[in-house]
Design a protein around this motif. Structure first.
Motif, PDB file in Angstrom:
ATOM      1  N   ASP A  35     -84.816  30.158 -41.944  1.00  0.00           N
ATOM      2  CA  ASP A  35     -83.907  30.115 -40.794  1.00  0.00           C
ATOM      3  C   ASP A  35     -84.049  31.351 -39.910  1.00  0.00           C
ATOM      4  OD1 ASP A  35     -82.592  32.083 -42.207  1.00  0.00           O
ATOM      5  OD2 ASP A  35     -80.730  30.999 -42.454  1.00  0.00           O
ATOM      6  N   LEU A  36     -83.355  31.297 -38.788  1.00  0.00           N
ATOM      7  CA  LEU A  36     -83.408  32.354 -37.782  1.00  0.00           C
ATOM      8  C   LEU A  36     -83.010  33.711 -38.343  1.00  0.00           C
ATOM      9  CD1 LEU A  36     -83.348  33.266 -34.690  1.00  0.00           C
ATOM     10  CD2 LEU A  36     -80.918  32.779 -34.854  1.00  0.00           C
ATOM     11  N   TYR A  37     -82.017  33.740 -39.181  1.00  0.00           N
ATOM     12  CA  TYR A  37     -81.461  35.002 -39.664  1.00  0.00           C
ATOM     13  C   TYR A  37     -82.442  35.731 -40.588  1.00  0.00           C
ATOM     14  CZ  TYR A  37     -77.649  32.352 -37.802  1.00  0.00           C
ATOM     15  OH  TYR A  37     -76.885  31.598 -36.970  1.00  0.00           O
ATOM     16  N   LEU A  38     -83.056  35.008 -41.476  1.00  0.00           N
ATOM     17  CA  LEU A  38     -84.039  35.625 -42.362  1.00  0.00           C
ATOM     18  C   LEU A  38     -85.279  36.045 -41.583  1.00  0.00           C
ATOM     19  CD1 LEU A  38     -83.714  33.268 -45.449  1.00  0.00           C
ATOM     20  CD2 LEU A  38     -82.921  35.622 -45.234  1.00  0.00           C
ATOM     21  N   ARG A  39     -85.682  35.239 -40.612  1.00  0.00           N
ATOM     22  CA  ARG A  39     -86.845  35.589 -39.792  1.00  0.00           C
ATOM     23  C   ARG A  39     -86.589  36.846 -38.971  1.00  0.00           C
ATOM     24  NH1 ARG A  39     -87.564  29.467 -37.849  1.00  0.00           N
ATOM     25  NH2 ARG A  39     -88.515  28.683 -39.753  1.00  0.00           N
ATOM     26  N   ALA A  40     -85.406  36.923 -38.345  1.00  0.00           N
ATOM     27  CA  ALA A  40     -85.071  38.096 -37.536  1.00  0.00           C
ATOM     28  C   ALA A  40     -85.013  39.353 -38.401  1.00  0.00           C
ATOM     29  CB  ALA A  40     -83.742  37.884 -36.817  1.00  0.00           C
ATOM     30  N   SER A  41     -84.467  39.228 -39.591  1.00  0.00           N
ATOM     31  CA  SER A  41     -84.385  40.367 -40.492  1.00  0.00           C
ATOM     32  C   SER A  41     -85.767  40.836 -40.934  1.00  0.00           C
ATOM     33  CB  SER A  41     -83.542  39.999 -41.713  1.00  0.00           C
ATOM     34  OG  SER A  41     -83.555  41.044 -42.652  1.00  0.00           O
ATOM     35  N   ALA A  42     -86.598  39.896 -41.323  1.00  0.00           N
ATOM     36  CA  ALA A  42     -87.935  40.250 -41.799  1.00  0.00           C
ATOM     37  C   ALA A  42     -88.785  40.860 -40.702  1.00  0.00           C
ATOM     38  CB  ALA A  42     -88.621  39.022 -42.369  1.00  0.00           C
ATOM     39  N   VAL A  43     -88.766  40.253 -39.542  1.00  0.00           N
ATOM     40  CA  VAL A  43     -89.610  40.753 -38.452  1.00  0.00           C
ATOM     41  C   VAL A  43     -89.086  42.082 -37.928  1.00  0.00           C
ATOM     42  CG1 VAL A  43     -90.369  40.284 -36.099  1.00  0.00           C
ATOM     43  CG2 VAL A  43     -90.510  38.510 -37.824  1.00  0.00           C
ATOM     44  N   GLY A  44     -87.774  42.231 -37.792  1.00  0.00           N
ATOM     45  CA  GLY A  44     -87.227  43.493 -37.302  1.00  0.00           C
ATOM     46  C   GLY A  44     -87.533  44.658 -38.219  1.00  0.00           C
ATOM     47  N   THR A  45     -87.340  44.448 -39.489  1.00  0.00           N
ATOM     48  CA  THR A  45     -87.603  45.510 -40.462  1.00  0.00           C
ATOM     49  C   THR A  45     -89.099  45.783 -40.605  1.00  0.00           C
ATOM     50  OG1 THR A  45     -85.631  44.852 -41.678  1.00  0.00           O
ATOM     51  CG2 THR A  45     -87.208  46.221 -42.841  1.00  0.00           C
ATOM     52  N   SER A  46     -89.864  44.723 -40.794  1.00  0.00           N
ATOM     53  CA  SER A  46     -91.298  44.897 -41.027  1.00  0.00           C
ATOM     54  C   SER A  46     -92.030  45.423 -39.803  1.00  0.00           C
ATOM     55  CB  SER A  46     -91.916  43.577 -41.468  1.00  0.00           C
ATOM     56  OG  SER A  46     -91.335  43.165 -42.672  1.00  0.00           O
ATOM     57  N   ALA A  47     -91.691  44.901 -38.642  1.00  0.00           N
ATOM     58  CA  ALA A  47     -92.362  45.376 -37.433  1.00  0.00           C
ATOM     59  C   ALA A  47     -92.001  46.836 -37.163  1.00  0.00           C
ATOM     60  CB  ALA A  47     -91.991  44.507 -36.246  1.00  0.00           C
ATOM     61  N   GLY A  48     -90.752  47.193 -37.384  1.00  0.00           N
ATOM     62  CA  GLY A  48     -90.353  48.590 -37.192  1.00  0.00           C
ATOM     63  C   GLY A  48     -91.108  49.525 -38.110  1.00  0.00           C
ATOM     64  N   LEU A  49     -91.173  49.181 -39.370  1.00  0.00           N
ATOM     65  CA  LEU A  49     -91.889  50.022 -40.335  1.00  0.00           C
ATOM     66  C   LEU A  49     -93.397  49.966 -40.137  1.00  0.00           C
ATOM     67  CD1 LEU A  49     -89.823  49.305 -43.562  1.00  0.00           C
ATOM     68  CD2 LEU A  49     -89.764  51.346 -42.136  1.00  0.00           C
ATOM     69  N   ILE A 103     -79.661  27.624 -48.522  1.00  0.00           N
ATOM     70  CA  ILE A 103     -79.407  28.583 -49.597  1.00  0.00           C
ATOM     71  C   ILE A 103     -78.274  29.546 -49.271  1.00  0.00           C
ATOM     72  CG2 ILE A 103     -81.770  28.486 -50.462  1.00  0.00           C
ATOM     73  CD1 ILE A 103     -82.297  31.134 -49.004  1.00  0.00           C
ATOM     74  N   THR A 104     -77.818  29.554 -48.023  1.00  0.00           N
ATOM     75  CA  THR A 104     -76.720  30.426 -47.625  1.00  0.00           C
ATOM     76  C   THR A 104     -75.414  29.767 -48.030  1.00  0.00           C
ATOM     77  OG1 THR A 104     -78.010  31.199 -45.752  1.00  0.00           O
ATOM     78  CG2 THR A 104     -75.656  31.639 -45.693  1.00  0.00           C
ATOM     79  N   HIS A 105     -74.634  30.440 -48.857  1.00  0.00           N
ATOM     80  CA  HIS A 105     -73.413  29.847 -49.390  1.00  0.00           C
ATOM     81  C   HIS A 105     -72.157  30.359 -48.703  1.00  0.00           C
ATOM     82  CE1 HIS A 105     -75.686  27.952 -52.544  1.00  0.00           C
ATOM     83  NE2 HIS A 105     -76.244  29.099 -52.829  1.00  0.00           N
ATOM     84  N   THR A 106     -72.187  31.544 -48.170  1.00  0.00           N
ATOM     85  CA  THR A 106     -70.983  32.114 -47.570  1.00  0.00           C
ATOM     86  C   THR A 106     -71.240  32.481 -46.120  1.00  0.00           C
ATOM     87  OG1 THR A 106     -71.589  34.345 -48.246  1.00  0.00           O
ATOM     88  CG2 THR A 106     -70.204  33.099 -49.750  1.00  0.00           C
ATOM     89  N   ASP A 107     -70.172  32.491 -45.351  1.00  0.00           N
ATOM     90  CA  ASP A 107     -70.228  32.888 -43.955  1.00  0.00           C
ATOM     91  C   ASP A 107     -69.142  33.935 -43.746  1.00  0.00           C
ATOM     92  OD1 ASP A 107     -70.416  33.190 -41.265  1.00  0.00           O
ATOM     93  OD2 ASP A 107     -70.129  31.075 -40.758  1.00  0.00           O
ATOM     94  N   ASP A 108     -69.499  35.186 -43.961  1.00  0.00           N
ATOM     95  CA  ASP A 108     -68.517  36.264 -43.863  1.00  0.00           C
ATOM     96  C   ASP A 108     -68.040  36.505 -42.434  1.00  0.00           C
ATOM     97  OD1 ASP A 108     -68.639  36.693 -46.575  1.00  0.00           O
ATOM     98  OD2 ASP A 108     -70.198  38.227 -46.417  1.00  0.00           O
ATOM     99  N   LEU A 109     -68.784  36.045 -41.455  1.00  0.00           N
ATOM    100  CA  LEU A 109     -68.403  36.254 -40.060  1.00  0.00           C
ATOM    101  C   LEU A 109     -67.520  35.142 -39.509  1.00  0.00           C
ATOM    102  CD1 LEU A 109     -71.783  37.533 -38.598  1.00  0.00           C
ATOM    103  CD2 LEU A 109     -69.778  38.869 -39.213  1.00  0.00           C
TER     104      LEU A 109
END
Length: 126
Positions: A35-49, A103-109
């Motif tokens: 999904d979008l959230y995992l992709r954004a997290s992976a690309v943001g972190t990996s591209a930055g590093l 696989i996402t079970h909770t929505d804290d937001l």
């Protein structure tokens, strides 16, 4: 006996190689993550590093005081902007009702959403 120049050159090549591998892994994540959230997290972190690692490698290969200042500014800017950018993309997706993976079970937001009616039981108002 190896000179300092040879050691720095080798370390620079290693950092550049690690940066390239990190960016390739982020690219694979764009296709493999669900999904979008995992992709954004992976690309943001990996591209930055990854980019920061390449900049550090280039600095080690051509070290000077001026290059040190340039590299420090570039690494700090890259780490800050990649994190903020990926967060903004994920937030935009969330506010536009992009569904998370199964696989996402909770929505804290969910409790912070202003566009939800009290009677809609978690469904966005139309």
């Amino acid at each position: 006996m190896m000179e300092l120049y040879d050691l720095m050159h080798g370390a620079g090549l290693l950092f550049i190689f690690l940066g390239i591998v990190t960016i390739i892994v982020a690219g694979i994540g764009l296709f493999r993550l669900p999904d979008l959230y995992l992709r954004a997290s992976a690309v943001g972190t990996s591209a930055g590093l990854g980019v920061a690692s390449i900049v550090i490698g280039a600095l080690l290969m051509d070290f000077s005081g001026l290059n040190l200042i340039k590299a420090a500014v570039a690494v700090i800017a890259q780490l800050l902007t990649s994190a903020v950018g990926s967060m903004a993309i994920a937030r935009s997706g969330y506010l536009n009702n992009s569904m998370p993976a199964e696989i996402t079970h909770t929505d804290d937001l969910l409790k912070t959403r202003r566009d939800l009616d009290a009677d809609s039981h978690g469904e966005p108002s139309r």
